[in-house]
Write a protein that holds these residues in place. Structure first.
Motif, PDB file in Angstrom:
ATOM      1  N   ASN A 145      -0.016  24.157   4.856  1.00 23.61           N
ATOM      2  CA  ASN A 145      -1.040  23.217   4.633  1.00 23.61           C
ATOM      3  C   ASN A 145      -0.658  22.107   4.757  1.00 23.61           C
ATOM      4  OD1 ASN A 145       0.056  22.877   2.515  1.00 23.61           O
ATOM      5  ND2 ASN A 145      -1.581  23.384   1.041  1.00 23.61           N
ATOM      6  N   ARG A 146       0.382  21.335   5.399  1.00 26.46           N
ATOM      7  CA  ARG A 146       0.640  20.071   5.572  1.00 26.46           C
ATOM      8  C   ARG A 146       1.052  19.500   6.843  1.00 26.46           C
ATOM      9  NH1 ARG A 146       5.106  19.482   0.727  1.00 26.46           N
ATOM     10  NH2 ARG A 146       5.933  21.563   1.478  1.00 26.46           N
ATOM     11  N   PRO A 147      -0.016  19.467   7.582  1.00 23.42           N
ATOM     12  CA  PRO A 147       0.201  18.857   8.967  1.00 23.42           C
ATOM     13  C   PRO A 147       1.016  17.949   9.373  1.00 23.42           C
ATOM     14  CG  PRO A 147      -2.042  18.373   8.181  1.00 23.42           C
ATOM     15  CD  PRO A 147      -1.484  19.276   7.274  1.00 23.42           C
ATOM     16  N   ASP A 148       1.207  16.812   8.517  1.00 19.73           N
ATOM     17  CA  ASP A 148       1.941  15.842   8.941  1.00 19.73           C
ATOM     18  C   ASP A 148       3.357  16.124   8.868  1.00 19.73           C
ATOM     19  OD1 ASP A 148       1.833  16.432   6.044  1.00 19.73           O
ATOM     20  OD2 ASP A 148       2.264  14.130   5.570  1.00 19.73           O
ATOM     21  N   LEU A 149       3.828  16.863   7.865  1.00 22.80           N
ATOM     22  CA  LEU A 149       5.120  17.502   7.842  1.00 22.80           C
ATOM     23  C   LEU A 149       5.615  18.343   8.732  1.00 22.80           C
ATOM     24  CD1 LEU A 149       6.109  17.774   4.035  1.00 22.80           C
ATOM     25  CD2 LEU A 149       6.674  16.008   5.273  1.00 22.80           C
ATOM     26  N   THR A 150       4.780  19.216   9.349  1.00 16.99           N
ATOM     27  CA  THR A 150       4.550  20.312  10.240  1.00 16.99           C
ATOM     28  C   THR A 150       5.086  19.643  11.497  1.00 16.99           C
ATOM     29  OG1 THR A 150       3.565  21.787   9.213  1.00 16.99           O
ATOM     30  CG2 THR A 150       3.588  21.840  11.425  1.00 16.99           C
ATOM     31  N   LEU A 165       9.881  31.533  19.789  1.00 14.00           N
ATOM     32  CA  LEU A 165       9.180  31.186  18.620  1.00 14.00           C
ATOM     33  C   LEU A 165       8.476  31.802  17.982  1.00 14.00           C
ATOM     34  CD1 LEU A 165       9.067  28.327  16.973  1.00 14.00           C
ATOM     35  CD2 LEU A 165       7.104  27.808  18.330  1.00 14.00           C
ATOM     36  N   PHE A 166       8.801  32.069  16.666  1.00 16.12           N
ATOM     37  CA  PHE A 166       7.928  32.979  15.447  1.00 16.12           C
ATOM     38  C   PHE A 166       7.268  32.064  14.800  1.00 16.12           C
ATOM     39  CE2 PHE A 166      11.275  35.923  17.485  1.00 16.12           C
ATOM     40  CZ  PHE A 166      10.557  36.996  17.691  1.00 16.12           C
ATOM     41  N   LEU A 167       6.053  31.844  14.647  1.00 17.66           N
ATOM     42  CA  LEU A 167       5.298  31.294  13.769  1.00 17.66           C
ATOM     43  C   LEU A 167       4.556  32.044  12.775  1.00 17.66           C
ATOM     44  CD1 LEU A 167       3.314  29.170  16.549  1.00 17.66           C
ATOM     45  CD2 LEU A 167       5.398  28.267  15.189  1.00 17.66           C
ATOM     46  N   ILE A 168       4.712  31.844  11.353  1.00 18.98           N
ATOM     47  CA  ILE A 168       4.539  32.424  10.440  1.00 18.98           C
ATOM     48  C   ILE A 168       3.528  31.421   9.338  1.00 18.98           C
ATOM     49  CG2 ILE A 168       5.150  33.508   8.070  1.00 18.98           C
ATOM     50  CD1 ILE A 168       7.672  34.392   9.363  1.00 18.98           C
ATOM     51  N   ALA A 169       2.322  31.711   9.314  1.00 17.83           N
ATOM     52  CA  ALA A 169       1.294  30.678   8.359  1.00 17.83           C
ATOM     53  C   ALA A 169       0.697  31.773   7.388  1.00 17.83           C
ATOM     54  CB  ALA A 169       0.502  30.395   9.398  1.00 17.83           C
ATOM     55  N   ASP A 170       0.558  30.815   6.034  1.00 14.80           N
ATOM     56  CA  ASP A 170      -0.012  31.365   4.876  1.00 14.80           C
ATOM     57  C   ASP A 170      -1.691  31.134   5.015  1.00 14.80           C
ATOM     58  OD1 ASP A 170      -0.581  33.103   2.922  1.00 14.80           O
ATOM     59  OD2 ASP A 170       0.560  31.861   1.410  1.00 14.80           O
ATOM     60  N   GLY A 171      -2.472  31.918   4.380  1.00 19.86           N
ATOM     61  CA  GLY A 171      -3.852  31.288   4.464  1.00 19.86           C
ATOM     62  C   GLY A 171      -4.445  30.479   3.161  1.00 19.86           C
ATOM     63  N   SER A 189      -1.866  34.604   8.608  1.00 22.59           N
ATOM     64  CA  SER A 189      -2.740  35.540   7.529  1.00 22.59           C
ATOM     65  C   SER A 189      -3.952  34.481   7.111  1.00 22.59           C
ATOM     66  CB  SER A 189      -2.135  35.451   6.013  1.00 22.59           C
ATOM     67  OG  SER A 189      -3.149  35.925   4.970  1.00 22.59           O
ATOM     68  N   ASP A 190      -5.380  35.346   7.089  1.00 22.63           N
ATOM     69  CA  ASP A 190      -6.634  34.674   6.927  1.00 22.63           C
ATOM     70  C   ASP A 190      -6.677  34.140   5.423  1.00 22.63           C
ATOM     71  OD1 ASP A 190      -7.177  35.068   9.507  1.00 22.63           O
ATOM     72  OD2 ASP A 190      -8.087  36.873   9.002  1.00 22.63           O
ATOM     73  N   THR A 191      -6.000  35.108   4.704  1.00 21.53           N
ATOM     74  CA  THR A 191      -6.325  34.857   2.840  1.00 21.53           C
ATOM     75  C   THR A 191      -4.836  34.297   2.587  1.00 21.53           C
ATOM     76  OG1 THR A 191      -5.838  37.041   2.482  1.00 21.53           O
ATOM     77  CG2 THR A 191      -8.115  36.271   2.658  1.00 21.53           C
ATOM     78  N   ASN A 192      -4.603  33.739   1.297  1.00 21.65           N
ATOM     79  CA  ASN A 192      -3.530  33.176   0.838  1.00 21.65           C
ATOM     80  C   ASN A 192      -2.724  34.339   0.072  1.00 21.65           C
ATOM     81  OD1 ASN A 192      -1.869  31.867  -1.721  1.00 21.65           O
ATOM     82  ND2 ASN A 192      -2.013  30.654   0.212  1.00 21.65           N
ATOM     83  N   MET A 193      -1.507  34.577   0.618  1.00 19.99           N
ATOM     84  CA  MET A 193      -0.457  35.915  -0.006  1.00 19.99           C
ATOM     85  C   MET A 193       0.406  35.105  -0.950  1.00 19.99           C
ATOM     86  SD  MET A 193       0.157  37.260   3.878  1.00 19.99           S
ATOM     87  CE  MET A 193       1.320  38.702   3.141  1.00 19.99           C
ATOM     88  N   SER A 194       0.533  33.749  -1.164  1.00 16.76           N
ATOM     89  CA  SER A 194       1.582  33.293  -1.934  1.00 16.76           C
ATOM     90  C   SER A 194       2.968  33.293  -1.042  1.00 16.76           C
ATOM     91  CB  SER A 194       1.751  34.192  -3.234  1.00 16.76           C
ATOM     92  OG  SER A 194       2.712  35.250  -3.004  1.00 16.76           O
ATOM     93  N   SER A 195       3.718  32.404  -1.390  1.00 17.07           N
ATOM     94  CA  SER A 195       4.910  32.124  -0.571  1.00 17.07           C
ATOM     95  C   SER A 195       5.705  33.479  -0.827  1.00 17.07           C
ATOM     96  CB  SER A 195       5.814  30.884  -1.326  1.00 17.07           C
ATOM     97  OG  SER A 195       6.096  31.192  -2.650  1.00 17.07           O
TER      98      SER A 195
END
Length: 306
Positions: free
Chosen positions: A16-21, A36-42, A75-81
């Motif tokens: 959730n941090r576009p600036d650092l990303t 390139l494999f992209l993993i994102a939490d919701g 992920s559409d929902t938050n899974m936790s780190s």
């Protein structure tokens, strides 16, 4: 001049941090990995603006302007780190046998990618090696003759590993239930850290800790494996700030300066653990130590003949 080898597959874990990303993604783009494999939490349901910030972050990594296969696991929902990173890496290693892994707040030096790529190939079949680290927390206080050394500790602010290692990963560390009743931990942990790891593994086993990395340490120690660490620091963690999930408080290892490695790499002649470097990590980032010879005895248990 020898042609540079293609960079190994890169995994980029975002949230959730576009600036650092964007800052970190620019370095990935400079490396130009072929996969390139992209993993994102919701987003978390109780954070009003988080869905928008997650969307902005994902938009950043759509800017792939080089020849690259892109794989997405969002992920559409938050899974936790804990669950997002572990399940995401399960997915990654179902598709590739090796990978360089970096999170959205970990800025790599340009030499980090060829360093990992070369060592992923060199130690591909060496069962004694569990991971390749990008961090070095010794601050030049340990003289290292070669480009890297060996350590007991897997550090996960920019790292690399193989499917052969990840396949032993167990998120619930189910074997701990039996092993904690034995002397196993005393054979792999320094005496002063025994209490710390006992508590940490108990919390993981009992489901009370939102973490995935303690489990990786457990897995690597269970396999009697060691990590590779670079002679200089190749990762600067920019994420110590109030909007972080875990790294909220100030730290002596936040934003460490980068110092690139020179090529060709100079390889150590053996797999001996660097006691001095591990002692600094133990003292400053884990727990107090008492005697260096305890580390040496431990090293001989982990790597007989060193």
């Amino acid at each position: 001049m020898t042609e540079a080898k293609p960079i190994a597959p890169v995994v980029f874990i975002i949230f959730n941090r576009p600036d650092l990303t964007e800052i970190v993604f620019k370095e990935i783009a400079r490396a130009r990995p072929g996969k390139l494999f992209l993993i994102a939490d919701g987003p978390r349901a109780d954070r009003a603006d988080e869905a928008e910030r997650c969307a902005q972050t994902r938009h950043v990594v759509e800017k792939v302007d080089w020849d690259c296969q892109v794989f997405r696991n969002y992920s559409d929902t938050n899974m936790s780190s804990r669950d997002r990173i572990s399940s995401g890496l399960d997915w990654v290693f179902a598709h590739t046998d090796r990978a360089i892994i970096i999170e959205d707040d970990c800025l790599p030096d340009p030499s980090f990618f060829p360093y990992c790529t070369e060592l992923l190939e060199k130690y591909e079949h060496d069962e004694r090696i569990g991971s390749i680290n990008g961090s070095n927390f010794t601050h030049d206080r340990v003289a290292i003759d070669n480009s890297y050394f060996f350590s007991r500790y897997p550090l996960i602010w920019g790292w690399a590993t193989w499917r052969r290692v990840w396949q032993n990963y167990d998120l619930s560390i189910s074997r701990w239930g039996t092993l904690r009743e034995t002397d196993w931990l005393r054979t792999v942990a320094y005496p002063d850290e025994f209490g710390h790891w006992t508590k940490a593994f108990n919390r993981v086993f009992e489901g009370g800790l939102d973490a995935w990395d303690y489990q990786f340490t457990f897995s690597q120690w269970l396999q009697r494996q060691v990590s590779i660490q670079p002679r200089s620091n190749l990762i600067s963690n920019l994420g110590f700030r109030p909007d972080a999930t875990h790294t909220v408080d100030a730290s002596t290892v936040a934003g460490l300066p980068l110092e690139g490695l020179n090529f060709p790499l100079r390889h150590p002649a053996d797999r001996a653990i660097n006691f001095s470097a591990d002692e600094i990590y133990l003292r400053e980032h884990c727990f107090r130590r008492k005697k260096e010879n305890g580390l040496k005895r431990l090293a001989r248990k982990i790597l007989p003949g060193t």
